[in-house]
Motif scaffolding. Structure first.
Motif, PDB file in Angstrom:
ATOM      1  N   LEU A 177      -9.081   5.625  -3.816  1.00  0.00           N
ATOM      2  CA  LEU A 177      -9.378   4.440  -3.011  1.00  0.00           C
ATOM      3  C   LEU A 177      -9.056   4.691  -1.546  1.00  0.00           C
ATOM      4  O   LEU A 177      -8.145   5.445  -1.216  1.00  0.00           O
ATOM      5  CB  LEU A 177      -8.561   3.249  -3.504  1.00  0.00           C
ATOM      6  N   GLU A 178      -9.806   4.057  -0.672  1.00  0.00           N
ATOM      7  CA  GLU A 178      -9.566   4.126   0.769  1.00  0.00           C
ATOM      8  C   GLU A 178      -8.571   3.031   1.152  1.00  0.00           C
ATOM      9  O   GLU A 178      -8.627   1.919   0.611  1.00  0.00           O
ATOM     10  CB  GLU A 178     -10.868   3.908   1.530  1.00  0.00           C
ATOM     11  N   ASP A 179      -7.700   3.328   2.108  1.00  0.00           N
ATOM     12  CA  ASP A 179      -6.719   2.343   2.559  1.00  0.00           C
ATOM     13  C   ASP A 179      -7.382   1.070   3.071  1.00  0.00           C
ATOM     14  O   ASP A 179      -6.900  -0.033   2.818  1.00  0.00           O
ATOM     15  CB  ASP A 179      -5.829   2.919   3.658  1.00  0.00           C
ATOM     16  N   VAL A 192      -8.533  -1.096   0.139  1.00  0.00           N
ATOM     17  CA  VAL A 192      -7.385  -1.711  -0.521  1.00  0.00           C
ATOM     18  C   VAL A 192      -6.806  -2.816   0.362  1.00  0.00           C
ATOM     19  O   VAL A 192      -6.475  -3.893  -0.123  1.00  0.00           O
ATOM     20  CB  VAL A 192      -6.311  -0.653  -0.867  1.00  0.00           C
ATOM     21  N   ILE A 211       0.845  -1.204   0.000  1.00  0.00           N
ATOM     22  CA  ILE A 211       0.000   0.000   0.000  1.00  0.00           C
ATOM     23  C   ILE A 211       0.871   1.242   0.000  1.00  0.00           C
ATOM     24  O   ILE A 211       0.640   2.175  -0.777  1.00  0.00           O
ATOM     25  CB  ILE A 211      -0.973  -0.011   1.202  1.00  0.00           C
ATOM     26  N   ASN A 239       2.592   1.922  -3.292  1.00  0.00           N
ATOM     27  CA  ASN A 239       1.677   2.362  -4.346  1.00  0.00           C
ATOM     28  C   ASN A 239       0.763   3.498  -3.888  1.00  0.00           C
ATOM     29  O   ASN A 239      -0.337   3.667  -4.407  1.00  0.00           O
ATOM     30  CB  ASN A 239       0.829   1.173  -4.807  1.00  0.00           C
ATOM     31  N   ARG A 240       1.210   4.279  -2.916  1.00  0.00           N
ATOM     32  CA  ARG A 240       0.411   5.343  -2.318  1.00  0.00           C
ATOM     33  C   ARG A 240      -0.137   6.319  -3.367  1.00  0.00           C
ATOM     34  O   ARG A 240      -1.295   6.676  -3.344  1.00  0.00           O
ATOM     35  CB  ARG A 240       1.246   6.092  -1.287  1.00  0.00           C
ATOM     36  N   CYS A 245      -7.209  -3.035  -8.238  1.00  0.00           N
ATOM     37  CA  CYS A 245      -8.097  -2.361  -7.288  1.00  0.00           C
ATOM     38  C   CYS A 245      -8.645  -1.060  -7.846  1.00  0.00           C
ATOM     39  O   CYS A 245      -9.712  -0.619  -7.459  1.00  0.00           O
ATOM     40  CB  CYS A 245      -7.367  -2.057  -5.981  1.00  0.00           C
ATOM     41  N   LYS A 246      -7.912  -0.427  -8.728  1.00  0.00           N
ATOM     42  CA  LYS A 246      -8.355   0.864  -9.256  1.00  0.00           C
ATOM     43  C   LYS A 246      -9.511   0.733 -10.227  1.00  0.00           C
ATOM     44  O   LYS A 246     -10.157   1.714 -10.562  1.00  0.00           O
ATOM     45  CB  LYS A 246      -7.190   1.604  -9.898  1.00  0.00           C
ATOM     46  N   VAL A 299      -3.128  -4.716  -6.506  1.00  0.00           N
ATOM     47  CA  VAL A 299      -3.213  -3.258  -6.356  1.00  0.00           C
ATOM     48  C   VAL A 299      -3.506  -2.607  -7.705  1.00  0.00           C
ATOM     49  O   VAL A 299      -4.268  -1.650  -7.783  1.00  0.00           O
ATOM     50  CB  VAL A 299      -1.921  -2.708  -5.718  1.00  0.00           C
ATOM     51  N   ILE A 330      -2.972   4.691  -5.430  1.00  0.00           N
ATOM     52  CA  ILE A 330      -4.166   4.502  -4.604  1.00  0.00           C
ATOM     53  C   ILE A 330      -4.869   5.837  -4.381  1.00  0.00           C
ATOM     54  O   ILE A 330      -6.094   5.930  -4.492  1.00  0.00           O
ATOM     55  CB  ILE A 330      -3.785   3.816  -3.274  1.00  0.00           C
ATOM     56  N   THR A 331      -4.103   6.872  -4.094  1.00  0.00           N
ATOM     57  CA  THR A 331      -4.685   8.199  -3.882  1.00  0.00           C
ATOM     58  C   THR A 331      -5.297   8.734  -5.171  1.00  0.00           C
ATOM     59  O   THR A 331      -6.414   9.272  -5.164  1.00  0.00           O
ATOM     60  CB  THR A 331      -3.610   9.174  -3.359  1.00  0.00           C
TER      61      THR A 331
END
Length: 143
Positions: free
Chosen positions: A40-42, A45, A28, A31-32, A83-84, A80, A35-36
């Protein structure tokens, strides 16, 4: 049930998952920005990656020459990147980006020509003269 390629018990699998939880947070943090940027919420994820890690441990094949941690990191990185996808975020296919924050007031729909009728346990509306689909909700009838 996912076929296990190496023989471990559920207790051993759970111990391996707990021992490698740090791999999820490392992935996480690595790949911050992605994800941001994807909004996406931590926690969301983390859940997706935890499920993927369980599957990675269950499907690990030691005969392929990789060690378990390499296999877990490769699977987490792959997840990851998936997830997007909007379908993963919202749990439905074809959801538009940002659908979670979409709110439409009833007044705005009425101004656009939608007509609503309630009663009998359901809701019915039509789109007015331009056509378009309507939603009909059936609901149990009375006695």
């Amino acid at each position: 049930m996912i076929p296990v390629k190496w023989k471990i018990t559920a207790q051993e699998r759970n111990a391996l998952v707990e021992a490698h939880l740090g791999c999820i947070w490392w992935t996480i943090n690595k790949n911050r920005r992605l994800i941001t940027a994807a909004g996406l919420e931590d926690d969301d994820v983390f859940q997706q990656l935890a499920i993927r890690m369980i599957r990675a441990i269950e499907n690990f094949d030691p005969d392929k020459g990789k060690d378990l941690e390499q296999h877990i990191f490769a699977q987490l990185q792959y997840e990851v990147l998936n997830c997007k996808d909007a379908a993963r975020v919202y749990g439905i296919k074809g959801a538009p980006y940002g659908a979670r924050n979409l709110v439409v007031s009833m007044d705005a729909l009425i101004e656009d020509g939608c007509q609503f009728a309630g009663g009998g346990g359901g809701v019915v509306f039509s789109m007015g003269p331009l056509g378009g689909g309507g939603v009909r909700g059936g609901g149990g009838g009375g006695a």
